[in-house]
Design a protein around this motif. Structure first.
Motif, PDB file in Angstrom:
ATOM      1  N   SER A 121       0.787  -1.220   0.000  1.00 10.06           N
ATOM      2  CA  SER A 121       0.000   0.000   0.000  1.00 10.06           C
ATOM      3  C   SER A 121       0.823   1.276   0.000  1.00 10.06           C
ATOM      4  O   SER A 121       0.380   2.276  -0.521  1.00 10.06           O
ATOM      5  CB  SER A 121      -0.934   0.016   1.213  1.00 10.06           C
ATOM      6  N   LEU A 122       1.996   1.276   0.592  1.00  9.20           N
ATOM      7  CA  LEU A 122       2.745   2.511   0.748  1.00  9.20           C
ATOM      8  C   LEU A 122       3.579   2.784  -0.500  1.00  9.20           C
ATOM      9  O   LEU A 122       4.792   2.674  -0.505  1.00  9.20           O
ATOM     10  CB  LEU A 122       3.624   2.443   1.996  1.00  9.20           C
ATOM     11  N   ASN A 149       2.555   8.044  -5.700  1.00 12.90           N
ATOM     12  CA  ASN A 149       1.609   8.303  -6.773  1.00 12.90           C
ATOM     13  C   ASN A 149       2.383   8.795  -7.993  1.00 12.90           C
ATOM     14  O   ASN A 149       2.992   9.856  -7.960  1.00 12.90           O
ATOM     15  CB  ASN A 149       0.601   9.360  -6.306  1.00 12.90           C
ATOM     16  N   SER A 168      -0.271  -4.402  -5.572  1.00 14.05           N
ATOM     17  CA  SER A 168      -0.966  -3.150  -5.279  1.00 14.05           C
ATOM     18  C   SER A 168      -1.327  -2.425  -6.560  1.00 14.05           C
ATOM     19  O   SER A 168      -0.680  -2.591  -7.596  1.00 14.05           O
ATOM     20  CB  SER A 168      -0.094  -2.248  -4.411  1.00 14.05           C
ATOM     21  N   PHE A 210      -1.300   4.931  -6.996  1.00 13.01           N
ATOM     22  CA  PHE A 210      -1.746   4.683  -5.634  1.00 13.01           C
ATOM     23  C   PHE A 210      -2.834   5.670  -5.222  1.00 13.01           C
ATOM     24  O   PHE A 210      -2.762   6.862  -5.512  1.00 13.01           O
ATOM     25  CB  PHE A 210      -0.551   4.819  -4.692  1.00 13.01           C
ATOM     26  N   LYS A 211      -3.855   5.154  -4.541  1.00 15.65           N
ATOM     27  CA  LYS A 211      -4.914   5.991  -3.989  1.00 15.65           C
ATOM     28  C   LYS A 211      -4.962   5.806  -2.481  1.00 15.65           C
ATOM     29  O   LYS A 211      -5.113   4.680  -2.001  1.00 15.65           O
ATOM     30  CB  LYS A 211      -6.280   5.596  -4.582  1.00 15.65           C
ATOM     31  N   GLU A 212      -4.814   6.892  -1.768  1.00 17.84           N
ATOM     32  CA  GLU A 212      -4.964   6.813  -0.315  1.00 17.84           C
ATOM     33  C   GLU A 212      -6.408   6.455   0.027  1.00 17.84           C
ATOM     34  O   GLU A 212      -7.346   6.891  -0.634  1.00 17.84           O
ATOM     35  CB  GLU A 212      -4.630   8.158   0.337  1.00 17.84           C
ATOM     36  N   GLY A 213      -6.581   5.659   1.081  1.00 17.70           N
ATOM     37  CA  GLY A 213      -7.921   5.360   1.547  1.00 17.70           C
ATOM     38  C   GLY A 213      -8.635   6.633   1.953  1.00 17.70           C
ATOM     39  O   GLY A 213      -8.026   7.553   2.514  1.00 17.70           O
ATOM     40  N   ARG A 263      -8.111   7.292   5.476  1.00 15.34           N
ATOM     41  CA  ARG A 263      -6.726   7.057   5.877  1.00 15.34           C
ATOM     42  C   ARG A 263      -6.400   7.794   7.181  1.00 15.34           C
ATOM     43  O   ARG A 263      -6.633   8.997   7.313  1.00 15.34           O
ATOM     44  CB  ARG A 263      -5.788   7.517   4.771  1.00 15.34           C
ATOM     45  N   GLN A 321      -6.374  -2.464  -2.912  1.00 16.40           N
ATOM     46  CA  GLN A 321      -6.470  -1.005  -2.894  1.00 16.40           C
ATOM     47  C   GLN A 321      -7.089  -0.578  -1.574  1.00 16.40           C
ATOM     48  O   GLN A 321      -8.015  -1.214  -1.074  1.00 16.40           O
ATOM     49  CB  GLN A 321      -7.343  -0.504  -4.052  1.00 16.40           C
ATOM     50  N   GLU A 322      -6.579   0.503  -0.990  1.00 13.39           N
ATOM     51  CA  GLU A 322      -7.168   1.017   0.244  1.00 13.39           C
ATOM     52  C   GLU A 322      -8.610   1.446  -0.018  1.00 13.39           C
ATOM     53  O   GLU A 322      -8.964   1.846  -1.125  1.00 13.39           O
ATOM     54  CB  GLU A 322      -6.344   2.193   0.772  1.00 13.39           C
ATOM     55  N   GLN A 377     -12.131   2.914  -0.723  1.00 17.56           N
ATOM     56  CA  GLN A 377     -12.558   4.125  -1.425  1.00 17.56           C
ATOM     57  C   GLN A 377     -14.072   4.344  -1.386  1.00 17.56           C
ATOM     58  O   GLN A 377     -14.547   5.396  -1.829  1.00 17.56           O
ATOM     59  CB  GLN A 377     -12.132   4.043  -2.904  1.00 17.56           C
TER      60      GLN A 377
END
Length: 382
Positions: free
Chosen positions: A21-22, A25, A51, A55-58, A61, A97-98, A100
């Motif tokens: 996850s980390l 972007n 992943s 990347f999309k942050e939750g 988050r 994916q975190e 959404q």
């Protein structure tokens, strides 16, 4: 024996998880938004999802830290839910994916009482505006909140579309509450909750969540994997545990029977471990004896371990060997000795074993034993 660069073994498993996850972007401003595509999975002793990129942050988050009091619980909920989700979403077919789909406002409403908002999933409470502090505390004790948090994880298909969702429902083991008097002074209280009642309540909450999600366009036909997680109490040195799970297909709107999850952590040494896990406790005791023999009378080598048992079988063992003071050459020597003992089966060699040699709360050496590899990984820190 293999030696690995500082980058590889910063802590092997933690590093591998970071790939889930980390990630940065890589999308540029001005470009049309791209669909999520998978990043190649990292090879590791444990299976993890590739992943999504970009990347999309939750959308929630960081919010979990406002609701859960233990970093141990936060880590266990996040990583444990990902691991358990593999029962429904295979790592070869899905991308992680975190979350959404459940936004901040909706989550906040869920965690409130039903007497505060129609979407509230915690029990209602009634108190008079002029109620005394004692009356307020009594009302909280008689009507405890059970739902502490809801963690969302999304699982995408190879085309980057959300194909499944996992929800971790965190339940209080002890309900901690507070109220204020007319002068603003704070009064605290707590109530130990029945494990059975908390789980029964959690299962009812899960169905209410299904009812709400099936009314939304993005989730009306989405498969959902549910878990119930019983959090730890304040001051506990072990995380809480997942207790049950359920899965509802995209076409479903009613949850069926729940499956028990027999997952539990044990601390070594401890009375509970000596009683329930005698064999592993005995092996750890002998492991410590061998360390003490290695140093003779010049040092006493304490060993502290945490074991995760699934269906009563050891799945992972994390060991810490705290040392008062050692030179780097001594750390190297000790690391090699420990690695050799792991290879020879001094500790259960059918499971993943992490060993950290620490001094003054800093990791001096990290050793990872994977039963599928010929030799352990070793890294000695500068």
């Amino acid at each position: 024996m293999k030696t690995y660069s500082k980058f590889l073994a910063a802590t092997s498993i933690t590093f591998m998880l970071a790939g889930c996850s980390l990630l940065p972007n890589h999308s540029d401003k001005g470009k049309k938004e791209q669909k999520s595509t998978p990043i190649t999975k990292i090879s590791s002793p444990v299976q993890y999802y590739p992943s999504a990129t970009p990347f999309k942050e939750g959308v929630n988050r960081g919010q979990i830290t406002s609701y859960l009091h233990s970093k141990l619980d936060i880590d266990e909920v996040e990583l444990g839910l990902m691991e358990l989700s593999q029962d429904e979403y295979d790592t070869d077919d899905y991308i992680y994916q975190e979350g959404q789909l459940i936004d901040n406002d909706e989550l906040d409403d869920w965690l409130k009482r039903s007497s505060t908002t129609d979407k509230g999933l915690n029990p209602p409470i009634k108190t008079k505006k002029d109620a005394s502090v004692d009356d307020k505390l009594k009302a909280e004790e008689d009507n405890p909140k059970y739902l502490a948090y809801v963690l969302e994880q999304d699982y995408l298909d190879k085309d980057g579309n959300v194909a499944g969702m996992s929800l971790g429902l965190v339940l209080h083991s002890t309900y901690y509450f507070k109220t204020t008097d007319s002068q603003g002074l704070i009064y605290n209280g707590s109530k130990k909750l029945s494990t059975q009642k908390a789980q029964e309540y959690g299962k009812k909450v899960a169905q209410k969540i299904v009812d709400q999600l099936r009314k939304k366009k993005d989730t009306k036909d989405l498969p959902i994997y549910f878990t119930l997680f019983q959090e730890s109490n304040k001051g506990d040195i072990l995380p809480g545990q997942f207790v049950s799970s359920n899965y509802i297909k995209g076409s479903g709107d009613k949850l069926g029977g729940w499956d028990d999850l027999n997952r539990k952590y044990y601390l070594f040494p401890s009375g509970a471990a000596d009683k329930d896990q005698k064999e592993v406790a005995g092996q750890i005791g002998l492991f410590q004896d061998e360390l003490n023999k290695y140093y003779g009378k010049s040092r006493s080598m304490p060993v502290v371990a945490k074991g995760l048992f699934v269906d009563k079988n050891l799945q992972k063992l994390s060991v810490e060997i705290p040392v008062a003071s050692m030179s780097k050459t001594e750390i190297i020597s000790l690391s090699q000795f420990v690695a050799n003992m792991l290879t020879e089966g001094a500790l259960p060699n059918h499971s993943i074993i992490e060993v950290k040699i620490t001094a003054l709360d800093k990791i001096r050496s990290f050793i990872l034993f994977d039963p599928n590899e010929d030799e352990p990984f070793i890294h000695v820190y500068d």
